[in-house]
Motif scaffolding. Structure first.
Motif, PDB file in Angstrom:
ATOM      1  N   GLU A 121       0.852  -1.286  -0.069  1.00 21.11           N
ATOM      2  CA  GLU A 121       0.129   0.025  -0.014  1.00 21.11           C
ATOM      3  C   GLU A 121       0.984   1.010   0.145  1.00 21.11           C
ATOM      4  O   GLU A 121       0.752   2.205   0.920  1.00 21.11           O
ATOM      5  CB  GLU A 121      -1.107   0.011   1.296  1.00 21.11           C
ATOM      6  CG  GLU A 121      -1.955  -1.220   1.042  1.00 21.11           C
ATOM      7  CD  GLU A 121      -3.119  -1.197   2.280  1.00 21.11           C
ATOM      8  OE1 GLU A 121      -3.620  -0.300   2.507  1.00 21.11           O
ATOM      9  OE2 GLU A 121      -3.116  -2.316   2.685  1.00 21.11           O
ATOM     10  N   LEU A 122       1.780   1.495  -1.164  1.00 16.82           N
ATOM     11  CA  LEU A 122       2.525   2.461  -1.198  1.00 16.82           C
ATOM     12  C   LEU A 122       2.145   3.307  -2.413  1.00 16.82           C
ATOM     13  O   LEU A 122       1.649   2.672  -3.487  1.00 16.82           O
ATOM     14  CB  LEU A 122       3.938   2.098  -1.464  1.00 16.82           C
ATOM     15  CG  LEU A 122       4.694   1.305  -0.382  1.00 16.82           C
ATOM     16  CD1 LEU A 122       6.068   0.897  -0.657  1.00 16.82           C
ATOM     17  CD2 LEU A 122       5.163   2.489   0.686  1.00 16.82           C
ATOM     18  N   PRO A 123       2.263   4.496  -2.340  1.00 15.08           N
ATOM     19  CA  PRO A 123       1.737   5.406  -3.804  1.00 15.08           C
ATOM     20  C   PRO A 123       2.908   5.139  -4.852  1.00 15.08           C
ATOM     21  O   PRO A 123       3.929   5.087  -4.489  1.00 15.08           O
ATOM     22  CB  PRO A 123       1.901   6.786  -3.104  1.00 15.08           C
ATOM     23  CG  PRO A 123       2.897   6.745  -1.986  1.00 15.08           C
ATOM     24  CD  PRO A 123       2.688   5.455  -1.001  1.00 15.08           C
ATOM     25  N   LEU A 124       2.328   4.913  -5.704  1.00 17.91           N
ATOM     26  CA  LEU A 124       3.077   4.531  -7.027  1.00 17.91           C
ATOM     27  C   LEU A 124       2.329   4.918  -8.378  1.00 17.91           C
ATOM     28  O   LEU A 124       1.118   4.646  -8.385  1.00 17.91           O
ATOM     29  CB  LEU A 124       3.446   3.279  -7.106  1.00 17.91           C
ATOM     30  CG  LEU A 124       4.308   2.658  -8.355  1.00 17.91           C
ATOM     31  CD1 LEU A 124       5.891   3.545  -8.665  1.00 17.91           C
ATOM     32  CD2 LEU A 124       4.655   1.135  -8.395  1.00 17.91           C
ATOM     33  N   VAL A 125       2.591   5.818  -9.375  1.00 20.27           N
ATOM     34  CA  VAL A 125       2.000   6.023 -10.710  1.00 20.27           C
ATOM     35  C   VAL A 125       2.868   5.366 -11.810  1.00 20.27           C
ATOM     36  O   VAL A 125       3.856   5.204 -11.824  1.00 20.27           O
ATOM     37  CB  VAL A 125       2.200   7.527 -10.841  1.00 20.27           C
ATOM     38  CG1 VAL A 125       1.425   7.657 -12.436  1.00 20.27           C
ATOM     39  CG2 VAL A 125       1.295   8.130  -9.783  1.00 20.27           C
ATOM     40  N   VAL A 126       2.018   4.273 -12.335  1.00 20.11           N
ATOM     41  CA  VAL A 126       2.591   3.695 -13.370  1.00 20.11           C
ATOM     42  C   VAL A 126       1.756   4.157 -14.767  1.00 20.11           C
ATOM     43  O   VAL A 126       0.595   4.004 -14.917  1.00 20.11           O
ATOM     44  CB  VAL A 126       2.320   2.016 -13.445  1.00 20.11           C
ATOM     45  CG1 VAL A 126       2.890   1.376 -14.577  1.00 20.11           C
ATOM     46  CG2 VAL A 126       2.973   1.625 -11.955  1.00 20.11           C
ATOM     47  N   VAL A 127       2.776   4.827 -15.740  1.00 13.76           N
ATOM     48  CA  VAL A 127       2.126   5.358 -16.958  1.00 13.76           C
ATOM     49  C   VAL A 127       2.599   4.054 -18.059  1.00 13.76           C
ATOM     50  O   VAL A 127       3.460   3.660 -18.373  1.00 13.76           O
ATOM     51  CB  VAL A 127       3.090   6.626 -17.209  1.00 13.76           C
ATOM     52  CG1 VAL A 127       2.370   6.934 -18.605  1.00 13.76           C
ATOM     53  CG2 VAL A 127       2.832   7.577 -16.097  1.00 13.76           C
ATOM     54  N   ASP A 128       1.287   3.873 -18.607  1.00 12.04           N
ATOM     55  CA  ASP A 128       1.498   2.653 -19.838  1.00 12.04           C
ATOM     56  C   ASP A 128       1.000   3.650 -20.910  1.00 12.04           C
ATOM     57  O   ASP A 128       0.068   3.898 -21.311  1.00 12.04           O
ATOM     58  CB  ASP A 128       0.562   1.584 -19.411  1.00 12.04           C
ATOM     59  CG  ASP A 128       0.402   0.647 -20.711  1.00 12.04           C
ATOM     60  OD1 ASP A 128       1.232   0.700 -21.854  1.00 12.04           O
ATOM     61  OD2 ASP A 128      -0.242  -0.330 -20.695  1.00 12.04           O
ATOM     62  N   VAL A 129       2.061   3.716 -21.929  1.00 18.06           N
ATOM     63  CA  VAL A 129       1.598   4.528 -23.159  1.00 18.06           C
ATOM     64  C   VAL A 129       1.464   3.206 -24.175  1.00 18.06           C
ATOM     65  O   VAL A 129       2.296   2.728 -24.960  1.00 18.06           O
ATOM     66  CB  VAL A 129       2.837   5.438 -23.798  1.00 18.06           C
ATOM     67  CG1 VAL A 129       2.543   6.114 -25.116  1.00 18.06           C
ATOM     68  CG2 VAL A 129       3.320   6.345 -22.646  1.00 18.06           C
ATOM     69  N   GLN A 130       0.303   2.743 -24.446  1.00 16.88           N
ATOM     70  CA  GLN A 130      -0.219   1.814 -25.097  1.00 16.88           C
ATOM     71  C   GLN A 130       0.457   1.801 -26.609  1.00 16.88           C
ATOM     72  O   GLN A 130       0.300   2.723 -27.237  1.00 16.88           O
ATOM     73  CB  GLN A 130      -1.643   1.595 -25.110  1.00 16.88           C
ATOM     74  CG  GLN A 130      -2.122   1.213 -23.521  1.00 16.88           C
ATOM     75  CD  GLN A 130      -3.496   1.557 -23.581  1.00 16.88           C
ATOM     76  OE1 GLN A 130      -4.255   0.404 -23.541  1.00 16.88           O
ATOM     77  NE2 GLN A 130      -4.145   2.604 -23.513  1.00 16.88           N
ATOM     78  N   ARG A 131       0.632   0.578 -27.196  1.00 16.12           N
ATOM     79  CA  ARG A 131       0.922   0.402 -28.602  1.00 16.12           C
ATOM     80  C   ARG A 131       0.624  -0.841 -28.963  1.00 16.12           C
ATOM     81  O   ARG A 131       0.243  -1.878 -28.233  1.00 16.12           O
ATOM     82  CB  ARG A 131       2.619   0.566 -28.855  1.00 16.12           C
ATOM     83  CG  ARG A 131       3.333  -0.563 -28.217  1.00 16.12           C
ATOM     84  CD  ARG A 131       4.729  -0.110 -28.164  1.00 16.12           C
ATOM     85  NE  ARG A 131       5.666  -1.588 -28.154  1.00 16.12           N
ATOM     86  CZ  ARG A 131       6.990  -1.465 -27.679  1.00 16.12           C
ATOM     87  NH1 ARG A 131       7.415  -0.375 -27.569  1.00 16.12           N
ATOM     88  NH2 ARG A 131       7.601  -2.612 -27.719  1.00 16.12           N
ATOM     89  N   GLY A 132       0.609  -0.985 -30.217  1.00 20.99           N
ATOM     90  CA  GLY A 132       0.103  -2.446 -30.625  1.00 20.99           C
ATOM     91  C   GLY A 132       0.840  -3.598 -30.362  1.00 20.99           C
ATOM     92  O   GLY A 132       2.231  -3.375 -30.389  1.00 20.99           O
ATOM     93  N   GLY A 133       0.567  -4.653 -30.185  1.00 24.21           N
ATOM     94  CA  GLY A 133       1.175  -5.816 -29.425  1.00 24.21           C
ATOM     95  C   GLY A 133       0.575  -7.117 -30.543  1.00 24.21           C
ATOM     96  O   GLY A 133       0.013  -7.002 -31.302  1.00 24.21           O
TER      97      GLY A 133
END
Length: 327
Positions: free
Chosen positions: A62-74
């Motif tokens: 329960e720690l603060p964390l921002v995960v940014v996912d810049v989506q692309r084709g897979g």
């Protein structure tokens, strides 16, 4: 691009790290969070998959964390220069165990700033990871953007323990179920932390099944209660009628243009574009019930369509057959 931009701001205390891989990146960010920093790690879909175990650790602790996912084709390397919205199910369910996380989505190049700020605010105030979904279209896009004054931005009130209070690491706010963080090395705030299940309140390692069930439910309910601070979802165009177009993320510009043209020509059509993905705004069901037919337009094979159907079938025992999807 995000790393290069942030690296310019050392004068404001920003610390940047290019890790050797995605696993090292998220674990380094978790360490930064543990020591009291606002921690952000960024990636695209394949890297997000590698971050899954680390993300589960941040959810468990329960720690603060921002995960940014810049989506692309897979899948995998796939189409690295082409945009896609194919990571939604991964963001929702792509971790082991019961490990819910808050999910937000940007929708224009300019509001990437706003939603990154909101992700930071929520993660610091609720001490739980936030996933921010962007995509290649937004990442490579540009539009005029007015720099905001800090006076115009909502205040962030981090939930941190004080040295003069009696501290239990997993004692919680009764309303939000948020626990307070304690910076390591602070006298009187010593506590255990790690990836093993926590005993309620004390945070000691616990293998008791009843305690595990309780902690799973608490972590889930804490995320559900985020809906109490989410504003009502807005509709552009007809507020009820024949057709509701639903979208999320970087499809906003195209959908707005199409719906605006039809609305101005007299069609009873509305647009509902989501930025809060999980949890959904509380008035979502109310909106869906106002239209005869619903079309979800997204750049995948129908992940948000299936998410809506599963969500509402599970909560109100009603299958929304009128929801259809267009890739």
């Amino acid at each position: 691009m995000i790393l290069h931009e942030l690296a310019k701001y050392k004068n404001l205390g920003v610390k940047t790290l290019q890790a050797e891989d995605e696993i090292a990146a998220i674990c380094s960010a978790i360490g930064a969070s543990f020591t009291g920093s606002l921690a952000i790690t960024t990636t695209s879909g394949p890297g997000f998959a590698l971050k899954a175990e680390g993300l589960g650790l941040a959810i468990m602790t329960e720690l603060p964390l921002v995960v940014v996912d810049v989506q692309r084709g897979g899948p995998s390397t796939g189409l690295p220069t082409k945009t896609e919205q194919s990571d939604l199910m991964q963001a929702l369910y792509g971790r082991n165990g019961e490990s819910p996380a808050i999910i937000l989505a940007c929708s224009t190049p300019a509001n990437c700033f706003d939603w990154a700020y909101m992700a930071s605010k929520i993660t610091l105030e609720h001490n739980t990871p936030v996933i921010l979904l962007s995509d290649g279209y937004l990442g490579n896009g540009a539009e005029p953007w007015k720099i905001k004054s800090t006076m115009d931005m909502p205040e962030i009130k981090a939930s941190v323990a004080k040295t003069n209070e009696e501290y239990q690491p997993y004692a919680r706010n009764k309303e939000t179920l948020v626990r307070k963080l304690a910076l390591p090395g602070t006298k009187g705030l010593e506590h255990r932390i790690g990836g093993l299940e926590k005993e309620d309140v004390t945070g000691n390692v616990s293998y008791e099944p009843n305690n595990h069930e309780k902690m799973v439910k608490i972590r889930s309910e804490k995320i559900n209660r985020i809906s109490n601070i989410i504003p009502k979802q807005k509709i552009f165009g007809e507020q009820n009628g024949d057709l509701l177009v639903i979208g999320w993320g970087g499809t906003y510009g195209s959908l707005y243009s199409a719906v605006n043209n039809l609305f101005n020509s007299g069609e009873k059509i509305g647009l509902c574009h989501f930025n809060y993905i999980y949890p959904l705004p509380k008035n979502t069901k109310e909106i869906l019930d106002k239209y005869k037919k619903i079309v979800v337009c997204e750049l995948n094979s129908g992940q948000f369509v299936n998410y809506l159907r599963m969500h509402f079938q599970g909560t109100i025992f009603k299958q929304y057959n009128k929801i259809q999807g267009l890739p």
